[in-house]
Design a protein around this motif. Structure first.
Motif, PDB file in Angstrom:
ATOM      1  N   ALA A   4     126.832  84.623  66.628  1.00 42.39           N
ATOM      2  CA  ALA A   4     126.405  85.585  67.641  1.00 42.39           C
ATOM      3  C   ALA A   4     127.014  85.260  68.988  1.00 42.39           C
ATOM      4  CB  ALA A   4     124.866  85.590  67.735  1.00 42.39           C
ATOM      5  N   GLN A   5     127.150  83.969  69.312  1.00 42.50           N
ATOM      6  CA  GLN A   5     127.731  83.576  70.592  1.00 42.50           C
ATOM      7  C   GLN A   5     129.216  83.858  70.643  1.00 42.50           C
ATOM      8  OE1 GLN A   5     126.298  82.525  73.265  1.00 42.50           O
ATOM      9  NE2 GLN A   5     124.209  82.109  72.579  1.00 42.50           N
ATOM     10  N   ARG A  65     122.316  90.195  68.354  1.00 43.72           N
ATOM     11  CA  ARG A  65     123.431  89.808  67.495  1.00 43.72           C
ATOM     12  C   ARG A  65     122.990  88.762  66.475  1.00 43.72           C
ATOM     13  NH1 ARG A  65     128.083  89.390  72.230  1.00 43.72           N
ATOM     14  NH2 ARG A  65     128.722  91.572  72.173  1.00 43.72           N
ATOM     15  N   GLU A  66     122.117  87.862  66.891  1.00 45.75           N
ATOM     16  CA  GLU A  66     121.595  86.866  65.940  1.00 45.75           C
ATOM     17  C   GLU A  66     120.831  87.552  64.813  1.00 45.75           C
ATOM     18  OE1 GLU A  66     119.241  84.086  68.052  1.00 45.75           O
ATOM     19  OE2 GLU A  66     120.957  82.918  68.789  1.00 45.75           O
ATOM     20  N   ARG A  67     119.987  88.529  65.179  1.00 49.85           N
ATOM     21  CA  ARG A  67     119.219  89.239  64.146  1.00 49.85           C
ATOM     22  C   ARG A  67     120.148  90.001  63.199  1.00 49.85           C
ATOM     23  NH1 ARG A  67     115.397  89.901  68.404  1.00 49.85           N
ATOM     24  NH2 ARG A  67     116.471  91.777  69.153  1.00 49.85           N
ATOM     25  N   THR A  74     122.411  88.688  72.936  1.00 49.09           N
ATOM     26  CA  THR A  74     122.670  87.582  72.011  1.00 49.09           C
ATOM     27  C   THR A  74     121.627  87.549  70.896  1.00 49.09           C
ATOM     28  OG1 THR A  74     123.690  86.263  73.756  1.00 49.09           O
ATOM     29  CG2 THR A  74     122.893  85.070  71.823  1.00 49.09           C
ATOM     30  N   GLN A  75     120.370  87.779  71.257  1.00 45.15           N
ATOM     31  CA  GLN A  75     119.306  87.779  70.248  1.00 45.15           C
ATOM     32  C   GLN A  75     119.502  88.922  69.252  1.00 45.15           C
ATOM     33  OE1 GLN A  75     115.813  87.971  72.691  1.00 45.15           O
ATOM     34  NE2 GLN A  75     115.722  85.747  72.995  1.00 45.15           N
ATOM     35  N   MET A  80     121.827  87.513  60.919  1.00 46.06           N
ATOM     36  CA  MET A  80     120.887  86.969  59.939  1.00 46.06           C
ATOM     37  C   MET A  80     120.607  87.977  58.829  1.00 46.06           C
ATOM     38  SD  MET A  80     118.950  84.816  58.584  1.00 46.06           S
ATOM     39  CE  MET A  80     118.832  83.465  59.739  1.00 46.06           C
ATOM     40  N   VAL A 108     124.495  81.209  62.148  1.00 47.03           N
ATOM     41  CA  VAL A 108     124.204  82.551  62.649  1.00 47.03           C
ATOM     42  C   VAL A 108     124.212  82.565  64.171  1.00 47.03           C
ATOM     43  CG1 VAL A 108     122.387  84.284  62.867  1.00 47.03           C
ATOM     44  CG2 VAL A 108     122.990  83.386  60.621  1.00 47.03           C
ATOM     45  N   SER A 109     123.587  81.544  64.777  1.00 45.91           N
ATOM     46  CA  SER A 109     123.540  81.458  66.238  1.00 45.91           C
ATOM     47  C   SER A 109     124.943  81.317  66.816  1.00 45.91           C
ATOM     48  CB  SER A 109     122.664  80.289  66.668  1.00 45.91           C
ATOM     49  OG  SER A 109     122.653  80.178  68.082  1.00 45.91           O
TER      50      SER A 109
END
Length: 270
Positions: free
Chosen positions: A267-268, A216-218, A213-214, A221, A263-264
Motif C-alpha cells: 500500500a505504501q 489501499r491496505e484494505r 493508505t488505509q 488485503m 500488504v502494508s
C-alpha cells in the motif's frame, strides 16, 4: 512598462525559404527535431504530474522541466490565495528548497499584470524597461535578457503564473517557445485542480493521506484473501481448525503477520 503581447501560434514565423534544396531540407530536419524534443518534454512532464498527488510536487516538476529545457536564469511558479489576497512563490528552478514564500507583487509589476489580466506578459529587453526602475541595475549586473510571465488560469481566472527569465547570452524565447509554455501552463492548471479535488475528497473522508493508505491496505488485503481462497478452493481438505496441531496454528499466525506486513508495504509503494 513595455508589455509585448505574446504572439499566437498563427503568427509564428515559418521555415526560412531558400533556393537551395539542401538548406531547406536541413531547416526542416531541425524544425522536426525541435518538435520531437518538445513532445518528449510534454510526455515527461505528464508522467511527473500524473504521479503527483500534492500541488508542491506538481509545481516543482514544472519549474525543473522548463528551467532545464530553456537553460533559464530563473523559472518560478507563483500561486494566488484569493481568500487572503496574497501571492506565494511555491517553486523555483534555481532554488528547489523554496516551498511557500509570500511575495510582494509590487516588486513584480510584470507578474501583477499577468495575474490581473490573465494574459501572457513578455518583456524582450528587461534591462532597458523603465517601469522596472530599481531592478534595472540588478538585472544589468546579472546579465538578464528577457522576462516572460505565463498565467495559470482556471475557468477564466488566474490562479497563478509561471515566471521565466533568460540570460543575456542565451536565446530569447521565440513565439513558439511561449506557445509551448502556454501548453505547459494549461496542463499545470488542470493538474493543480485535480490535486486540489483529491485533497478535499480525502479531507471530507477524514484522515487525508493516512486514510488513502488505509484504503489501499484494505484493498490489497481483500485482493490477497480472494486470490488465496480461489487457489485453495480446488484443493481437498478439512476446514476444522480443531484438527490442527498447536505448532501448525502458531505457524498460521506467523504467516498472517507476514501477510499483513507485505500488504502494508504494498500500500505504501503505490
Amino acid at each position: 512598462m513595455t508589455f509585448s503581447p505574446a504572439p499566437s501560434s498563427s503568427s509564428s514565423p515559418g521555415p526560412t525559404h531558400s533556393s537551395d534544396p539542401v538548406e531547406r531540407l536541413q531547416a526542416r530536419v531541425e524544425e522536426l527535431e525541435l518538435e520531437r524534443k518538445r513532445l518528449i518534454g510534454l510526455v515527461d512532464l505528464l508522467r511527473d504530474v500524473g504521479n503527483a498527488t500534492h500541488y508542491l510536487d506538481i509545481v516543482q516538476a514544472v519549474a525543473r522541466r522548463l528551467g532545464a529545457s530553456f537553460g533559464l536564469d530563473r523559472c518560478s511558479v507563483f500561486l494566488t490565495e484569493r481568500s487572503a489576497g496574497t501571492v506565494h512563490l511555491v517553486a523555483s528552478y534555481e532554488d528547489p528548497s523554496i516551498r511557500n514564500h509570500i511575495v510582494d507583487v509590487s516588486r513584480y509589476p510584470e507578474l501583477k499584470r499577468a495575474l490581473d489580466t490573465g494574459e501572457v506578459v513578455n518583456i524582450p529587453d528587461a534591462t532597458h524597461d523603465p517601469a522596472l526602475g530599481p531592478l534595472l541595475m540588478n538585472f544589468s549586473s546579472r546579465k538578464i535578457r528577457s522576462i516572460t510571465v505565463v498565467p495559470l488560469t482556471w475557468r477564466g481566472s488566474a490562479i497563478g503564473a509561471i515566471f521565466l527569465r533568460t540570460f543575456r547570452e542565451g536565446a530569447e524565447l521565440a513565439p513558439e517557445d511561449i506557445e509551448y509554455c502556454r501548453t505547459i501552463a494549461d496542463l499545470t492548471s488542470r493538474a493543480l485542480r485535480s490535486a486540489h479535488r483529491l485533497e478535499r475528497l480525502l479531507t471530507r473522508r477524514g484522515g487525508g493521506t493516512v486514510a488513502l493508505t488505509q484504503d489501499r491496505e484494505r484493498a490489497a488485503m481483500l485482493s490477497f484473501i480472494r486470490r488465496m481462497l480461489v487457489a485453495f478452493g480446488d484443493r481437498a481438505g478439512t476446514w476444522d481448525e480443531g484438527l490442527l496441531a498447536r505448532a501448525s496454528a502458531t505457524e498460521l499466525d506467523r504467516l498472517v503477520g507476514v501477510a499483513l506486513t507485505v500488504v502494508s508495504q504494498e500500500a505504501q509503494a503505490r
